[in-house]
Motif scaffolding. Sequence first.
Motif, PDB file in Angstrom:
ATOM      1  N   UNK A  53       0.835  -1.203   0.000  1.00  0.00           N
ATOM      2  CA  UNK A  53       0.000   0.000   0.000  1.00  0.00           C
ATOM      3  C   UNK A  53       0.866   1.247   0.000  1.00  0.00           C
ATOM      4  N   UNK A  54       1.905   1.239   0.803  1.00  0.00           N
ATOM      5  CA  UNK A  54       2.812   2.390   0.836  1.00  0.00           C
ATOM      6  C   UNK A  54       3.477   2.600  -0.524  1.00  0.00           C
ATOM      7  N   UNK A  55       3.838   1.498  -1.172  1.00  0.00           N
ATOM      8  CA  UNK A  55       4.478   1.637  -2.481  1.00  0.00           C
ATOM      9  C   UNK A  55       3.536   2.267  -3.502  1.00  0.00           C
ATOM     10  N   UNK A  56       2.252   1.829  -3.443  1.00  0.00           N
ATOM     11  CA  UNK A  56       1.288   2.364  -4.391  1.00  0.00           C
ATOM     12  C   UNK A  56       0.994   3.839  -4.113  1.00  0.00           C
ATOM     13  N   UNK A  57       0.977   4.214  -2.839  1.00  0.00           N
ATOM     14  CA  UNK A  57       0.724   5.624  -2.490  1.00  0.00           C
ATOM     15  C   UNK A  57       1.871   6.504  -2.964  1.00  0.00           C
ATOM     16  N   UNK A  58       3.088   5.988  -2.845  1.00  0.00           N
ATOM     17  CA  UNK A  58       4.245   6.765  -3.275  1.00  0.00           C
ATOM     18  C   UNK A  58       4.730   7.705  -2.172  1.00  0.00           C
ATOM     19  N   UNK A  75      -1.352  11.989  -0.557  1.00  0.00           N
ATOM     20  CA  UNK A  75      -1.684  11.452   0.767  1.00  0.00           C
ATOM     21  C   UNK A  75      -0.961  12.247   1.835  1.00  0.00           C
ATOM     22  N   UNK A  76      -1.630  12.440   2.959  1.00  0.00           N
ATOM     23  CA  UNK A  76      -1.009  13.207   4.055  1.00  0.00           C
ATOM     24  C   UNK A  76       0.230  12.493   4.567  1.00  0.00           C
ATOM     25  N   UNK A  77       1.218  13.222   4.869  1.00  0.00           N
ATOM     26  CA  UNK A  77       2.460  12.654   5.386  1.00  0.00           C
ATOM     27  C   UNK A  77       2.230  11.943   6.709  1.00  0.00           C
ATOM     28  N   UNK A  78       1.319  12.467   7.539  1.00  0.00           N
ATOM     29  CA  UNK A  78       1.060  11.855   8.851  1.00  0.00           C
ATOM     30  C   UNK A  78       0.469  10.458   8.694  1.00  0.00           C
ATOM     31  N   UNK A  79      -0.440  10.298   7.685  1.00  0.00           N
ATOM     32  CA  UNK A  79      -1.052   8.987   7.471  1.00  0.00           C
ATOM     33  C   UNK A  79      -0.017   7.989   6.998  1.00  0.00           C
ATOM     34  N   UNK A  80       0.826   8.431   6.099  1.00  0.00           N
ATOM     35  CA  UNK A  80       1.872   7.537   5.619  1.00  0.00           C
ATOM     36  C   UNK A  80       2.812   7.129   6.746  1.00  0.00           C
ATOM     37  N   UNK A  81       3.108   8.081   7.595  1.00  0.00           N
ATOM     38  CA  UNK A  81       3.991   7.774   8.725  1.00  0.00           C
ATOM     39  C   UNK A  81       3.352   6.748   9.658  1.00  0.00           C
ATOM     40  N   UNK A  82       2.043   6.925   9.884  1.00  0.00           N
ATOM     41  CA  UNK A  82       1.356   5.967  10.776  1.00  0.00           C
ATOM     42  C   UNK A  82       1.325   4.564  10.146  1.00  0.00           C
ATOM     43  N   UNK A  83       1.064   4.495   8.850  1.00  0.00           N
ATOM     44  CA  UNK A  83       1.053   3.188   8.180  1.00  0.00           C
ATOM     45  C   UNK A  83       2.418   2.527   8.301  1.00  0.00           C
ATOM     46  N   UNK A  84       3.481   3.349   8.112  1.00  0.00           N
ATOM     47  CA  UNK A  84       4.832   2.803   8.214  1.00  0.00           C
ATOM     48  C   UNK A  84       5.111   2.308   9.632  1.00  0.00           C
ATOM     49  N   UNK A  85       4.621   3.035  10.610  1.00  0.00           N
ATOM     50  CA  UNK A  85       4.818   2.624  12.012  1.00  0.00           C
ATOM     51  C   UNK A  85       4.102   1.302  12.309  1.00  0.00           C
ATOM     52  N   UNK A  86       2.857   1.172  11.793  1.00  0.00           N
ATOM     53  CA  UNK A  86       2.101  -0.076  12.001  1.00  0.00           C
ATOM     54  C   UNK A  86       2.817  -1.242  11.340  1.00  0.00           C
ATOM     55  N   UNK A  87       3.337  -1.020  10.139  1.00  0.00           N
ATOM     56  CA  UNK A  87       4.038  -2.085   9.434  1.00  0.00           C
ATOM     57  C   UNK A  87       5.260  -2.536  10.218  1.00  0.00           C
ATOM     58  N   UNK A  88       6.014  -1.556  10.761  1.00  0.00           N
ATOM     59  CA  UNK A  88       7.193  -1.921  11.556  1.00  0.00           C
ATOM     60  C   UNK A  88       6.788  -2.677  12.827  1.00  0.00           C
ATOM     61  N   UNK A  89       5.674  -2.240  13.444  1.00  0.00           N
ATOM     62  CA  UNK A  89       5.198  -2.918  14.659  1.00  0.00           C
ATOM     63  C   UNK A  89       4.779  -4.356  14.357  1.00  0.00           C
ATOM     64  N   UNK A  90       4.116  -4.525  13.194  1.00  0.00           N
ATOM     65  CA  UNK A  90       3.726  -5.882  12.808  1.00  0.00           C
ATOM     66  C   UNK A  90       4.954  -6.761  12.613  1.00  0.00           C
TER      67      UNK A  90
END
Length: 666
Positions: free
Chosen positions: A295-300, A307-322
Motif C-alpha cells: 500500500x505504501x508503495x502504491x501511495x508513493x 496522501x497526508x504525510x502523517x497517514x503515511x507515517x502511521x502506516x509505516x509505524x504499524x508495518x514496523x510494529x507488525x
Amino acid sequence: MSDPELSRLLLVEIARHLPALEHDPLDPVAARRALHALKGSLGLAGENALAQEMARLERKLDSGDETSARDAARTMRHAIEKLLAGEPASSGLTFWPVPPASLAPRSIDPSIRAQYFAEMGDRLARIDEALGGSLAPLEAITLAYRQVHTIKGAASSIGDEPMAWFCHGLEERLRAGPSSRDAAEAALTELARWRGVLGGLLDDPTSALLSLRPPRSRSNIPRAEPTSRPPDEEPTVRLSLPDAATIRVAAQSVDRLLERTTTVSVAREAMAQSANALDARSAEMRAMRADLAEALRLIGPPRPWGAPAAALSRIRTVADSLAIAGERLDETAAAVRRPARALRDVATAQKRDLSAMRQTPLRQLFGRLTIAVEAEARRAGREILVTEIGGDETVDRRLAEALVDPCLQIARNSVAHGIEPPEERERAGKPRAGALRLSARKSAGRLRIEISDDGAGADVADIRRRAIEGGMVTRALAENADDDTLLALLFLPGLTTRDASDLLAGRGIGLDIALGAIQQLGGRVHLSSRKGEGLSAAIEVPVESGFAKVLWVEARGETFAILAADVSAVKRGEGAPHLAACLGDADATPGPMCLDLAVPGDDEAARVSVDAALTIEELLVRPLTPLVAAIGPFAGAIVRGDGTVRLALDAHALAPRARALAPRVT
C-alpha cells in the motif's frame, strides 16, 4: 469366652480328645478323628481362630506329617490353661496374619507344579483387575473374594499349606465386603494391603512367611534376612527390569504411571499445537505487513496534493510494529516447542520403560497351552508332542491373559478334531504321536500366533455338506465357495464336524467363542488345511497401542493416520484404489499419491491412493473399543492436542480391500 458353662463343656471336650494327640506311638486315624472333633467344638464355642488352626493341622496330618498332632496337643494344653484361668482359649496365641511356628512350605508335585503356578498367576491377575479401579467397589470385591476362595481351594488340594492358611484368614477379612459399598471399599483396602504377600507366597513362600512373623520369633527360623516386605507396607509385586536389580512394585502403580504418561503426552501435543498456532498467527502478521508495504508503495512518497504525510507515517509505524510482533511470535513459538520436544522425549522414554515392566514372555502362555493339551490328549487316548517357537517374544501381560482362552480352545480343537488315535496314525504311515506346533512372531505392531497340527485336517466337502444341511448357507453359495470360505464356516455357532459329542468336542461351540474373543482384541483368525495333513490356525492381533510413528494422509476431506512401518513407499502418479473407496465410498476415484503397504500376502501388491501425504509424527495411538474396531480397518485412535480424534488405519485389514478393488481401477 464369657459363658462359664460353655467354657466347662469345651474343657471337657479338649480333655477327652487330648490323649489321642499325645499317644505314643501315634494312631493317625484316632488323631485325625480328634482333630476333626476339636475343630467342630471350637467353632461352636466361638473360638474361630483355634478352629481354623485345627483344620490346618488336620490337613497337614492327612498329608502324612505326624508332627501336626504334637503341635495340636501343645496348642490345646495352652487352651486348657487359659480356660481354667477364666480367659478365652486363644488368649496369648498368635493367629492370622502371624503364621504358626509349625507352618512351613513343602515341595509341590513336579507333575502339576507348572499348571498350579499358571493357575495362581491367572487368579492373581484377576485380583489386580479388581484392585485396578475400573470396576465398581461391589463388583470388584465380589470378583476378588471369588479369586481368594479359589486360590485357597487350589492350594489346599495340592498341599500348599502357607497359601491355603493365608487365604483362609484373608477370606474371613473380606467376607463382609459384598454387603455394602462402604464395606466393599474397606475390604478392597484390606486386600490391597495383603496383595504383595499373596505374590510372595507364590514366588518365595519361605521369605513371605518370615516377613509375617514378629522380629523376636524370626531367630527360630533357619533362614537368611527376609527378602519380602513387612505386612504393613504398601502391597507390591516383584518385577525384573533389564540391566537392573530386581525391585518390588505394585502392578496397579505401573498401570497408573502409564495413564499419567498418556496425560503428559496429550499435554505435550497441546503445546505443539499451540506452537503451530503461533506460527500461523506470525505468518498472518507477516502477510499483513507485506500488504501495508505494498500500500505504501502504491501511495508513493509524500506530496502536497497527495496522501497526508502523517497517514503515511502511521502506516509505516504499524508495518514496523507488525514486523516486530511477528518476530516475537516466532520466538514464542520456538520457546514453546523446546519444552514440548523435551516432554515428548521424556514421555516416550517413560512409556517404553514402563511398558517393558509390564511385558511377559509368550512362553508362559505356551506353557499353559502345552499342559492343557497334553492333559486333553491323555484323556482322549491320543499321543502328542508339542513344540514351541518364538516363546521369547514379549507382549503386555493383559494381552497375554486375554489370549489364553481363545488359544486354548483352538489348541484343544486340534486334539478333538485333528490328532488321530495312535493306531490310526500308524495305518496312515504317520508317527504314533501327533505333532502340535505353537509359534509366535511380532512384526509391524502385530502379533501372529500359529497353532498347527499334523492330524487329519479338515474335509471341506464334509463342511460344505454339513453347512447346507444345517441351513447355515445356501447350496449355491456353498458350491461356489473356495476352501478358505468353507473353512471359515467352522466359526459359525452350531457347526461341528463330529456326529457325536463328548466332554471335549462335538457340540458346535468353542471356535465361535474363540473368534469373538480375538475380534474383541481387534484381531482375526485364518484357518488353512489339507485333508490328511493337518490344520493350521493363524491368529493376528495388534500389539498394545502406544507411541508409534504415523504418516498423516488426506482422503476426500478426511485426515487419517497409518503406521509408518506399514508403508514401504509413497509415490506420485500411480493408479491404485482410493483410500475412501476402501472405506466404503464407491464414488471415490484414484488419487494423485500412492502408498505401497508393507504387509505380508500373496504375490499381488497392496496399494492405496490418497489425495495427499502429509507429515510423519511420533504420537500416542490409543486402543479402540470393540464396537469401533469392528466397523472398519482401524488400528487405534489418536487424540490431538485440540481435543479432536483421528483414526489410525490398520494396514493389515486395509490390504485385502485394496487388492479386491485393484481390478476395477485397471
